[in-house]
Write a protein that holds these residues in place. Structure first.
Motif, PDB file in Angstrom:
ATOM      1  N   ALA A 578       0.812  -1.215   0.000  1.00  0.00           N
ATOM      2  CA  ALA A 578       0.000   0.000   0.000  1.00  0.00           C
ATOM      3  C   ALA A 578       0.831   1.244   0.000  1.00  0.00           C
ATOM      4  N   ASP A 579       2.044   1.225   0.564  1.00  0.00           N
ATOM      5  CA  ASP A 579       2.827   2.455   0.663  1.00  0.00           C
ATOM      6  C   ASP A 579       4.163   2.345  -0.052  1.00  0.00           C
ATOM      7  N   THR A 580       4.405   1.276  -0.747  1.00  0.00           N
ATOM      8  CA  THR A 580       5.670   1.135  -1.462  1.00  0.00           C
ATOM      9  C   THR A 580       5.457   1.554  -2.895  1.00  0.00           C
ATOM     10  N   LEU A 581       6.029   2.682  -3.274  1.00  0.00           N
ATOM     11  CA  LEU A 581       5.695   3.301  -4.550  1.00  0.00           C
ATOM     12  C   LEU A 581       6.413   2.668  -5.716  1.00  0.00           C
ATOM     13  N   ASN A 582       7.546   2.023  -5.475  1.00  0.00           N
ATOM     14  CA  ASN A 582       8.311   1.511  -6.605  1.00  0.00           C
ATOM     15  C   ASN A 582       8.077   0.029  -6.844  1.00  0.00           C
ATOM     16  N   ASP A 583       6.975  -0.507  -6.268  1.00  0.00           N
ATOM     17  CA  ASP A 583       6.743  -1.935  -6.442  1.00  0.00           C
ATOM     18  C   ASP A 583       6.159  -2.255  -7.803  1.00  0.00           C
ATOM     19  N   TYR A 584       5.408  -1.359  -8.353  1.00  0.00           N
ATOM     20  CA  TYR A 584       4.769  -1.658  -9.641  1.00  0.00           C
ATOM     21  C   TYR A 584       5.750  -1.408 -10.775  1.00  0.00           C
ATOM     22  N   GLY A 585       6.086  -2.457 -11.444  1.00  0.00           N
ATOM     23  CA  GLY A 585       6.998  -2.327 -12.575  1.00  0.00           C
ATOM     24  C   GLY A 585       8.412  -2.004 -12.176  1.00  0.00           C
ATOM     25  N   SER A 586       8.833  -2.286 -10.923  1.00  0.00           N
ATOM     26  CA  SER A 586      10.167  -1.912 -10.485  1.00  0.00           C
ATOM     27  C   SER A 586      11.049  -3.100 -10.174  1.00  0.00           C
ATOM     28  N   GLY A 587      10.555  -4.265 -10.323  1.00  0.00           N
ATOM     29  CA  GLY A 587      11.392  -5.427 -10.050  1.00  0.00           C
ATOM     30  C   GLY A 587      11.228  -5.967  -8.655  1.00  0.00           C
ATOM     31  N   SER A 588      10.407  -5.323  -7.781  1.00  0.00           N
ATOM     32  CA  SER A 588      10.231  -5.812  -6.409  1.00  0.00           C
ATOM     33  C   SER A 588       8.827  -6.338  -6.185  1.00  0.00           C
ATOM     34  N   THR A 833       1.978   6.346  -9.938  1.00  0.00           N
ATOM     35  CA  THR A 833       3.390   6.631  -9.700  1.00  0.00           C
ATOM     36  C   THR A 833       4.149   6.668 -11.025  1.00  0.00           C
ATOM     37  N   LEU A 834       5.169   7.514 -11.061  1.00  0.00           N
ATOM     38  CA  LEU A 834       6.009   7.661 -12.248  1.00  0.00           C
ATOM     39  C   LEU A 834       7.471   7.416 -11.874  1.00  0.00           C
ATOM     40  N   ASN A 835       8.134   6.634 -12.685  1.00  0.00           N
ATOM     41  CA  ASN A 835       9.570   6.389 -12.516  1.00  0.00           C
ATOM     42  C   ASN A 835      10.228   6.473 -13.895  1.00  0.00           C
ATOM     43  N   PRO A 836      10.410   7.720 -14.427  1.00  0.00           N
ATOM     44  CA  PRO A 836      10.933   7.852 -15.791  1.00  0.00           C
ATOM     45  C   PRO A 836      12.426   7.542 -15.865  1.00  0.00           C
ATOM     46  N   ARG A 837      12.808   6.805 -16.874  1.00  0.00           N
ATOM     47  CA  ARG A 837      14.205   6.466 -17.158  1.00  0.00           C
ATOM     48  C   ARG A 837      14.399   6.554 -18.669  1.00  0.00           C
ATOM     49  N   GLU A 854      12.586   6.891  -4.878  1.00  0.00           N
ATOM     50  CA  GLU A 854      11.412   6.055  -5.093  1.00  0.00           C
ATOM     51  C   GLU A 854      10.579   6.657  -6.204  1.00  0.00           C
ATOM     52  N   PRO A 855       9.732   5.851  -6.851  1.00  0.00           N
ATOM     53  CA  PRO A 855       8.829   6.415  -7.861  1.00  0.00           C
ATOM     54  C   PRO A 855       7.978   7.533  -7.282  1.00  0.00           C
ATOM     55  N   ILE A 856       7.610   8.467  -8.108  1.00  0.00           N
ATOM     56  CA  ILE A 856       6.938   9.691  -7.674  1.00  0.00           C
ATOM     57  C   ILE A 856       5.439   9.448  -7.603  1.00  0.00           C
ATOM     58  N   LYS A 857       4.821   9.806  -6.447  1.00  0.00           N
ATOM     59  CA  LYS A 857       3.373   9.696  -6.277  1.00  0.00           C
ATOM     60  C   LYS A 857       2.686  10.914  -6.873  1.00  0.00           C
ATOM     61  N   LEU A 858       1.646  10.683  -7.635  1.00  0.00           N
ATOM     62  CA  LEU A 858       0.804  11.746  -8.140  1.00  0.00           C
ATOM     63  C   LEU A 858      -0.501  11.761  -7.351  1.00  0.00           C
TER      64      LEU A 858
END
Length: 908
Positions: A578-588, A833-837, A854-858
């Motif tokens: 619920a509070d981990t922003l980089n879990d979606y599409g981040s390898g975790s 969330t956004l994690n641009p690379r 961490e990925p950015i929350k919108l």
């Protein structure tokens, strides 16, 4: 008795009869390659020479004057070997090609002719009779120029040579005054004749050929004033009442010395049984030296032809004057002792002397170089004019080289001779000097690859060349100080996209990615909007400085770990904290099973072709662990406060360094109601009308958590509590986008949240458009119907190209760059969330990131715009955009950028 052999300079003590008067006969001319420089085969019956001797050319004099003294006939024979002999010339040319001391052999050939002419002047000042031999039966007209040059120099050096000869006490005064014993007679010997004269029946006609040659040679020599009426004033004399041309009518096979000796060996073997040995053959009479086929009859031989001139020299000398009132010509027969002294003095003077008058011989004989100099000097101004024609006030090195190539083409068309290379280098130097005389352009490349059009100057910084002058000069301190300017201008929108402005071609990274947008923000007013600040350097002291990057150390924070993420499929179900922003599409992400939708999701609008199979399903699973415990799992590394990163942040940047400014921007335009799917992006300027829409992206979320959190979500079947869409909303479009609909499933409650995304590209002319897929431009129908969904651009397995061909109508197709990401978040209790690379070039190329751990929350129910960097610059310089449309491998926005996490309620 075989004559004794010697070379000049000679030693008088080697001779026994020094008081004997002698006549000097010299031989020079050209010879065939097989003879190895030997031209005395016509004297072999007299001298009994070894014709296989190799010529020993002196390295200083480049010639060899060998002598033979025939005591029986009181005659000294001199034989000149040098560069007119094919064998010697070929040997020296081989040495020349090995050393390559100069670029053209003709330049060396002038020195060879000079040395040979000096040796000839020695013969013309000590000889009575001179025999000129030639391999063919035609006269070589190149001798005319040689004789004229020698005669000019002979007249100029006579006073100096007279002083040299005056040191010989026993030398007659008349000899000293005339600097030679007489005006030598020149006889011409032609080694071959036409085949018709080799027939015994045609021997009577050989006289006609010889007389014809005599007439031609005499007229030519008289016309060029080489032979005059007074022989003492001429370089040499021609007998008036005697024959001076002899044509050899025998076989020329004897010129092949090895073949000649082989035949003699065979002959000796055949007759050895009769008592004749090889030794007796070698020392036989002169008539037996050549084969019977090679000999001429007794009434016609070169020996008799030459002997009459020698006899005349002993009897009364030569008087070849033709004038009626001329005084008798001076003629002197020296003793062998006097000859040796005079020959040594004359040889030393002509071979080793460096008098100015004698050095003129080189200039007179250097006709090839003189012609080349005259021709190239005439063509050089024309070529230089071709370079200077229609030149701009300032121009680049590439234009300079193209004009230089044109000038060189003009020069090559007309220039000739050995000085071609020298004058071509001079032309290049003159053109380069003309370019550097205030016309040289700065040429420092901008961050987009365009050269600075200002004159070369000091000042400016960065750029593709790192801020350094492309042409460092010694007098840089005298150059004016100014900023770089390429003269190229672009149209670019601001951070939010609601205003456009014209911008200059950037040469500084700060100007490209920060300063321009800050200035445009003041005009647009988007600086007052809500924004998310990216990590930048915060100094703690006044003397902070840029870090020295000696090696690129890979960062070990979250955005580098994200690169190893496992790609997600479009229909894969994932479990996110619920509070981990980089879990979606981040390898975790944790493994989860795919739970298919049990009932179809109805069409939400009549203006889309979105189907339930296109939607994403994301499972949000909440555990009992506290959010604070999750945050404590990772340690926050404090960045440096004394050193900043000089460039942009990427995955290979050293850990703990931040840039002075952010090249990224993320602003919130306002509530999600700003965007209506019916009318599109009306507030965005420069957007192509058919592409001014966002893509709908439906994400199915299955809720599996505690009861206290379920209060944030609507009950199953409650379609209106949060502005959801259901059976009562089907006839309407996506105007109410903050929609959420719930239903029951085997794993819990499922909700469909609606998100709108847009991947925006912008070309240098300011044309903006959206992409609906990595290879497709979004194009709505005339009624504004968008038939594409956002699944292809948000897929976790597909990279979006950084560069795209602009669909605008231009003569030359423009390349648009991915500059903004539009996201309209739902009103549901989830965070987008956004994690641009971004990888701006083909591998190996670093991946540029924002710097957020961490990925950015919108925030929910809002319109967010992420602006990407305008220029991507690493330690090795900027990554320039392609000039033509290229595959996405050239530059790409890496997949896995978008994510979703649940809003965590605050504890009371």
């Amino acid at each position: 008795m075989q004559p004794s052999k010697f070379t000049l300079p000679c030693d008088a003590e080697s001779f026994t009869q020094l008081d004997e008067k002698v006549v000097i006969v010299s031989v020079f001319g050209k010879s065939q390659l097989c003879t190895k420089g030997c031209k005395t085969d016509m004297l072999s019956s007299i001298l009994q020479l070894n014709l296989l001797d190799e010529a020993e050319i002196d390295e200083d004099s480049w010639c060899d004057i060998e002598g033979y003294y025939n005591a029986k006939e009181k005659t000294v024979y001199l034989h000149l070997r040098g560069f007119l002999d094919s064998h010697t010339l070929l040997a020296e040319y081989d040495k020349f090609t090995e050393k390559q001391e100069c670029k053209d052999f003709l330049s060396v050939w002038a020195h060879m002719r000079d040395k040979y002419a000096r040796a000839l002047l020695v013969l013309f000042h000590i000889s009575h009779v001179i025999v000129l031999t030639h391999p063919t039966h035609t006269f070589d007209y190149s001798y005319v120029h040689l004789f004229r040059a020698m005669d000019i120099v002979r007249q100029k050096i006579s006073p100096q040579l007279s002083d040299v000869l005056s040191s010989i006490h026993s030398l007659p005064k008349d000899w000293i005054a005339n600097v030679r014993p007489c005006s030598p007679r020149v006889l011409f010997y032609f080694e071959s004749c036409p085949p018709i004269f080799q027939d015994p029946d045609g021997s009577a006609n050989i006289k006609k050929l010889e007389h014809s040659l005599e007439d031609q040679i005499y007229q030519m020599l008289r016309k060029n004033r080489i032979v005059t009426n007074i022989s003492s004033n001429s370089l040499f004399a021609i007998p008036a009442n005697q024959e001076f041309v002899y044509v050899h009518t025998g076989s020329t096979e004897s010129k092949d010395m090895l073949g000649y000796m082989a035949r003699k060996l065979i002959q000796s073997c055949k007759v050895s049984s009769g008592g004749i040995t090889s030794r007796s053959l070698a020392s036989s009479d002169s008539n037996d030296v050549l084969t019977d086929a090679d000999t001429e009859n007794e009434t016609r031989s070169f020996r008799l032809f030459l002997q009459q001139h020698i006899d005349l020299a002993f009897v009364k000398g030569f008087d070849d004057n033709v004038s009626r009132h001329s005084t008798p010509a001076y003629f002197e027969i020296p003793t062998l002792n006097i000859f040796c002294q005079v020959a040594n003095k004359v040889f030393d003077y002509f071979i080793h002397n460096t008098d100015k008058e004698l050095q003129q011989l080189h200039n007179l004989l250097d006709t090839d170089v003189k012609f080349s100099k005259s021709r190239c000097s005439k063509v050089l101004p024309r070529a230089l004019q071709a370079y200077q024609e229609n030149l701009p006030q300032h121009y680049t090195r590439a234009y300079h080289e193209s004009k230089l190539a044109h000038a060189m083409a003009v020069f090559e068309m007309h220039a000739r001779g050995p000085l071609f290379e020298e004058f071509s280098e001079k032309l290049q130097a003159e053109c380069d000097k003309h370019w550097r005389a205030g016309r040289q352009m700065c040429e420092v490349l901008s961050l987009t690859g365009h050269p600075c059009t200002n004159p070369i100057h000091r000042g400016g910084s960065e750029g593709a060349g790192g801020g350094e002058q492309t042409e460092p000069r010694d007098d840089d301190s005298e150059l004016p100080v100014r900023e770089h300017c390429s003269g190229v201008r672009y149209v670019c929108a601001c951070n939010c996209g609601r205003a456009q402005g014209s911008r200059e071609d950037p040469f500084k990274l700060r100007q490209a990615n920060y300063e321009f947008f800050q200035q445009l923000t003041k005009q647009c007013g988007c600086g007052q909007l809500e924004s998310i600040q990216f990590p930048v350097f915060q100094p703690s002291t006044h003397n902070y400085r840029a870090a020295q990057l000696f090696s690129a150390t890979k960062r070990q924070d979250s955005f580098s770990r994200n690169e190893s993420s496992t790609p997600q499929g479009d229909t894969q179900a994932c479990s996110l904290g619920a509070d981990t922003l980089n879990d979606y599409g981040s390898g975790s992400q944790s493994p989860a099973t795919s739970d298919p939708i049990e009932e179809d999701v109805p069409r939400l609008s009549n203006k889309t072709s979105l189907t339930p199979s296109d939607s994403h399903k994301v499972v949000i699973e909440v555990t009992d662990s506290d959010a604070e415990n999750t945050r404590d799992k990772s340690l926050v590394r404090q960045p440096s406060t004394t050193e900043y990163l000089p460039g942009m942040l990427h995955n290979e940047s050293p850990a703990g360094l931040l840039p002075q400014f952010s090249s990224w921007s993320l602003v919130c335009l306002g509530p999600s109601s700003l965007y209506s799917h019916n009318i599109g992006l009306q507030h965005q300027v420069g957007m192509l009308p058919t592409s001014a829409f966002l893509l709908p992206w439906d994400v199915t979320v299955r809720l599996e958590h505690q009861k206290e959190r379920s209060s944030l979500w609507p009950a199953v079947g409650d379609h209106g509590a949060h502005g959801g869409y259901g059976s009562g909303q089907r006839g309407k479009s996506y105007q109410n986008m903050n929609s959420i609909r719930g239903r029951k499933s085997k794993g819990g409650k499922e909700f469909v949240v609606k998100i709108f995304v847009g991947v925006e590209y912008e070309c240098p002319r300011g044309h903006r458009f959206m992409a609906s897929a990595p290879d497709k431009v979004l194009k709505a129908t005339g009624n504004g119907i968008v038939k594409d969904s956002g699944n292809k651009v948000t897929s976790s397995t597909v990279d979006m190209p950084l560069y795209f061909a602009c669909p605008c109508r231009q003569t030359k197709q423009l390349i648009a760059q991915l500059v903004r990401i539009h996201v309209v978040t739902p009103k549901a209790p989830v965070h987008v969330t956004l994690n641009p690379r971004v990888q701006p070039g083909p591998s190996p190329c670093p991946t540029f990131v924002t710097g957020c751990e961490e990925p950015i929350k919108l925030s929910q129910s809002a319109y967010w715009v992420l602006r990407l960097p305008y220029v991507y610059m690493g330690e090795k310089g900027p990554y320039l955009p392609p000039k033509e449309p290229v595959p996405s491998s050239h530059g790409r926005l890496l997949a896995g950028m978008y994510g979703i996490s649940e809003v965590v309620p605050e504890k009371k």
